[in-house]
Design a protein around this motif. Structure first.
Motif, PDB file in Angstrom:
ATOM      1  N   TRP A   1      48.629  39.048  88.456  1.00  0.00           N
ATOM      2  CA  TRP A   1      48.715  39.588  89.817  1.00  0.00           C
ATOM      3  C   TRP A   1      47.375  39.478  90.542  1.00  0.00           C
ATOM      4  O   TRP A   1      47.346  39.289  91.762  1.00  0.00           O
ATOM      5  CB  TRP A   1      49.235  41.022  89.808  1.00  0.00           C
ATOM      6  N   ARG A   2      46.272  39.549  89.794  1.00  0.00           N
ATOM      7  CA  ARG A   2      44.964  39.398  90.423  1.00  0.00           C
ATOM      8  C   ARG A   2      44.749  37.946  90.866  1.00  0.00           C
ATOM      9  O   ARG A   2      44.200  37.695  91.947  1.00  0.00           O
ATOM     10  CB  ARG A   2      43.863  39.829  89.453  1.00  0.00           C
ATOM     11  N   ALA A   3      45.172  36.996  90.023  1.00  0.00           N
ATOM     12  CA  ALA A   3      45.076  35.586  90.407  1.00  0.00           C
ATOM     13  C   ALA A   3      45.959  35.288  91.620  1.00  0.00           C
ATOM     14  O   ALA A   3      45.603  34.474  92.484  1.00  0.00           O
ATOM     15  CB  ALA A   3      45.468  34.699  89.228  1.00  0.00           C
ATOM     16  N   LEU A   4      47.105  35.960  91.690  1.00  0.00           N
ATOM     17  CA  LEU A   4      48.001  35.781  92.831  1.00  0.00           C
ATOM     18  C   LEU A   4      47.332  36.229  94.134  1.00  0.00           C
ATOM     19  O   LEU A   4      47.451  35.562  95.173  1.00  0.00           O
ATOM     20  CB  LEU A   4      49.293  36.569  92.616  1.00  0.00           C
ATOM     21  N   VAL A   5      46.600  37.341  94.088  1.00  0.00           N
ATOM     22  CA  VAL A   5      45.876  37.816  95.269  1.00  0.00           C
ATOM     23  C   VAL A   5      44.857  36.772  95.720  1.00  0.00           C
ATOM     24  O   VAL A   5      44.707  36.494  96.913  1.00  0.00           O
ATOM     25  CB  VAL A   5      45.182  39.165  94.971  1.00  0.00           C
ATOM     26  N   CYS A   6      44.131  36.172  94.739  1.00  0.00           N
ATOM     27  CA  CYS A   6      43.167  35.119  95.077  1.00  0.00           C
ATOM     28  C   CYS A   6      43.849  33.960  95.788  1.00  0.00           C
ATOM     29  O   CYS A   6      43.366  33.471  96.817  1.00  0.00           O
ATOM     30  CB  CYS A   6      42.488  34.597  93.803  1.00  0.00           C
ATOM     31  N   GLY A   7      44.971  33.507  95.248  1.00  0.00           N
ATOM     32  CA  GLY A   7      45.678  32.381  95.840  1.00  0.00           C
ATOM     33  C   GLY A   7      46.187  32.691  97.241  1.00  0.00           C
ATOM     34  O   GLY A   7      46.090  31.857  98.151  1.00  0.00           O
ATOM     35  N   MET A   8      46.712  33.901  97.433  1.00  0.00           N
ATOM     36  CA  MET A   8      47.209  34.278  98.757  1.00  0.00           C
ATOM     37  C   MET A   8      46.064  34.339  99.764  1.00  0.00           C
ATOM     38  O   MET A   8      46.194  33.878 100.901  1.00  0.00           O
ATOM     39  CB  MET A   8      47.928  35.624  98.667  1.00  0.00           C
ATOM     40  N   GLY A   9      44.915  34.870  99.332  1.00  0.00           N
ATOM     41  CA  GLY A   9      43.767  34.925 100.232  1.00  0.00           C
ATOM     42  C   GLY A   9      43.269  33.541 100.591  1.00  0.00           C
ATOM     43  O   GLY A   9      42.999  33.247 101.767  1.00  0.00           O
ATOM     44  N   PHE A  10      43.162  32.667  99.580  1.00  0.00           N
ATOM     45  CA  PHE A  10      42.658  31.325  99.847  1.00  0.00           C
ATOM     46  C   PHE A  10      43.649  30.532 100.702  1.00  0.00           C
ATOM     47  O   PHE A  10      43.238  29.766 101.579  1.00  0.00           O
ATOM     48  CB  PHE A  10      42.384  30.580  98.536  1.00  0.00           C
ATOM     49  N   GLY A  11      44.937  30.710 100.454  1.00  0.00           N
ATOM     50  CA  GLY A  11      45.943  30.022 101.259  1.00  0.00           C
ATOM     51  C   GLY A  11      45.918  30.473 102.710  1.00  0.00           C
ATOM     52  O   GLY A  11      46.122  29.666 103.630  1.00  0.00           O
ATOM     53  N   PHE A  12      45.641  31.756 102.937  1.00  0.00           N
ATOM     54  CA  PHE A  12      45.587  32.274 104.300  1.00  0.00           C
ATOM     55  C   PHE A  12      44.323  31.820 105.018  1.00  0.00           C
ATOM     56  O   PHE A  12      44.280  31.759 106.249  1.00  0.00           O
ATOM     57  CB  PHE A  12      45.643  33.806 104.283  1.00  0.00           C
ATOM     58  N   PHE A  13      43.288  31.479 104.235  1.00  0.00           N
ATOM     59  CA  PHE A  13      42.036  30.984 104.816  1.00  0.00           C
ATOM     60  C   PHE A  13      42.073  29.490 105.108  1.00  0.00           C
ATOM     61  O   PHE A  13      41.644  29.039 106.184  1.00  0.00           O
ATOM     62  CB  PHE A  13      40.878  31.283 103.853  1.00  0.00           C
ATOM     63  N   GLN A  14      42.582  28.699 104.169  1.00  0.00           N
ATOM     64  CA  GLN A  14      42.355  27.252 104.199  1.00  0.00           C
ATOM     65  C   GLN A  14      43.012  26.563 105.388  1.00  0.00           C
ATOM     66  O   GLN A  14      42.366  25.773 106.099  1.00  0.00           O
ATOM     67  CB  GLN A  14      42.834  26.625 102.887  1.00  0.00           C
TER      68      GLN A  14
END
Length: 484
Positions: free
Chosen positions: A375-388
């Motif tokens: 779930w922590r890795a999922l948060v990273c991916g969601m944040g990076f996807g919202f940024f990129q």
């Protein structure tokens, strides 16, 4: 589908041609990303099949990366002179033929040579792929298509190792490369038919000095990062440190020379005037610093999962999967929002979430359960996807269409440079911890020492993304001033 609907005043291609061009670009992108991830899984089998030393086999992966990094700026510049269609199709043809050469390679040296050719072809495609999207789609859809592109790359990254493992279980390693041939032929046909072939009318000589200095700077930077990765290996610290330092000095010297050349030539390889736009420059800087944080995390997490927590390589790959899944879930929506709202605001929000996710990974307990990691890795991916997606839209949207090839090259260079710098930072941190363990009479770091080193690296990544958030936030204020 709205991506292919036409409205009065739309720039770019008509809907039907837009669809064909998009399929060509996305097929080529998928092939290039797969070949950057699939091969690592097959290296042990390739080493045994070709009876080669492990040290030599590493260049099957490194040769591709090195060739790509060294020629990104050159191909981005050439796109204006020879046209997107010619450059992209030629790069795709080289990549496809080199893939066939890899599948038929009788020796390790020939395989490495073909991988280098693949890297050149991949650079020709990847350096201008975002610019082609800018050319074929109207501005109102730019964020949306860049979001889809981010999803494609994330999905390819996530599926790559699993697909490679499946192919290796059913077939031989040669099929990892042979699978590119039919896909490449289809993509070549579509690119020749649909991608625009417009070129600039310049007659100025090509910036050969800039191309050489760019290649030396990027190549030396990749080699310095690779040497830093060797710092943690027992018995190699001194030699690896000297090697890394020498490559870093060469990279910096060539980079300084490159900037000087760009300022005085008539038609520079990378026109520095694109950085006159503060929003473009800040978006590029944001991208660079954020990819430093991502680069640290991407290399550090497998060490944490395997050395500290005791998971197998396959289990480690599964634990990492929620990261690209998060990108897939969020990036398309972020791209759509970026077409209607401030990309700088969206990018900053995404970076803030990415920073939180990295902090959560750094705070993992000593005996973390799989669900707690995921779930922590999922948060990273969601944040990076919202940024990129919004950040890429900001970069491409703040230059003229004539400069979109150069902007696309800058985007690719920032990503490559940031990830390599992140890997180098991790290598230095691991080296310091390894040296401390050796001074206490330990041959190798313990699981606790491994975990401590990786957590420190993750906190450095948190610092990098927090800095990227501040840079990104400054764009919001600048956009308001311009709007006022």
């Amino acid at each position: 589908m709205e991506l292919f609907s036409d409205q009065p005043g739309d720039e770019g291609l008509p809907g039907a041609e837009r669809r064909l061009a998009m399929i060509a670009v996305m097929t080529a992108t998928t092939m290039a990303v797969f070949d950057g991830t699939i091969v690592n899984v097959a290296l042990p089998q390739i080493t045994r099949a070709l009876d080669a030393p492990v040290g030599t086999a590493i260049w099957v992966a490194n040769g591709y990366l090195l060739a790509t990094a060294m020629t990104l700026a050159t191909f981005a510049s050439l796109s204006g002179r020879i046209g997107f269609r010619t450059l992209f199709s030629a790069g795709l043809a080289v990549f496809t033929l080199a893939s066939l050469g890899c599948a038929l390679a009788p020796s390790m040296n020939m395989l490495i040579f073909m991988r280098v050719l693949q890297g050149f072809g991949g650079a020709a495609m990847l350096s201008i792929a975002p610019a082609i999207h800018r050319t074929i789609f109207p501005n109102r859809l730019l964020g949306r298509i860049l979001g889809m592109n981010a999803v494609l790359i994330a999905t390819s990254t996530a599926v790559g190792p699993a697909l490679g493992g499946t192919l290796l279980a059913a077939l031989s390693w040669e099929w990892l490369f042979a699978i590119n041939v039919p896909l490449g032929l289809v993509a070549i046909y579509l690119s020749l038919r649909a991608i625009p072939g417009k070129r600039s009318a310049t007659r100025a000589p090509f910036d050969v000095a800039g191309a050489l200095l760019s290649a030396v700077s990027m190549g030396a930077m990749i080699m310095a990062a690779d040497a830093c990765a060797q710092l943690a290996h027992h018995g190699q610290e001194g030699e690896a440190a000297l090697t890394a330092g020498a490559y870093a000095l060469v990279s910096v010297a060539a980079g300084i020379g490159f900037v000087k050349v760009q300022r005085r030539v008539r038609e520079p390889l990378l026109p520095l005037d694109i950085f006159a736009s503060a929003r473009f420059s800040l978006a590029a800087l944001t991208s660079l610093v954020s990819f430093v944080g991502q680069g640290i995390a991407f290399v550090a997490l497998p060490f944490l999962f395997q050395n500290a927590y005791g998971y197998t390589a396959f289990e480690s790959a599964l634990l990492f999967t929620p990261w690209p899944i998060g990108i897939v879930l969020v990036a398309p929506h972020a791209g759509r929002l970026a077409d209607r709202h401030s990309p700088a605001l969206l990018s900053t929000a995404g970076l803030a979430l990415f920073t939180v996710g990295l902090g959560l990974l750094a705070l993992l307990p000593a005996q973390a359960q799989a669900w707690d990691i995921c779930w922590r890795a999922l948060v990273c991916g969601m944040g990076f996807g919202f940024f990129q997606s919004p950040n890429n839209r900001e970069m491409l949207g703040n230059v003229s269409r004539e400069r979109s090839g150069n902007a696309s090259g800058v985007l690719a260079i920032m990503r490559t440079f940031g990830q390599c710098l992140g890997a180098a930072v991790l290598g230095i941190i691991l080296s310091v911890y390894a040296a401390a363990a050796l001074s206490h009479g330990e041959v190798h770091m313990s699981a606790l020492e491994d975990a401590a080193a990786i957590r420190l690296a993750l906190w450095v990544a948190v610092g990098a993304t927090a800095l990227a958030s501040l840079v990104s936030f400054s764009r919001i204020r600048k956009a308001r001033v311009v709007g006022a």
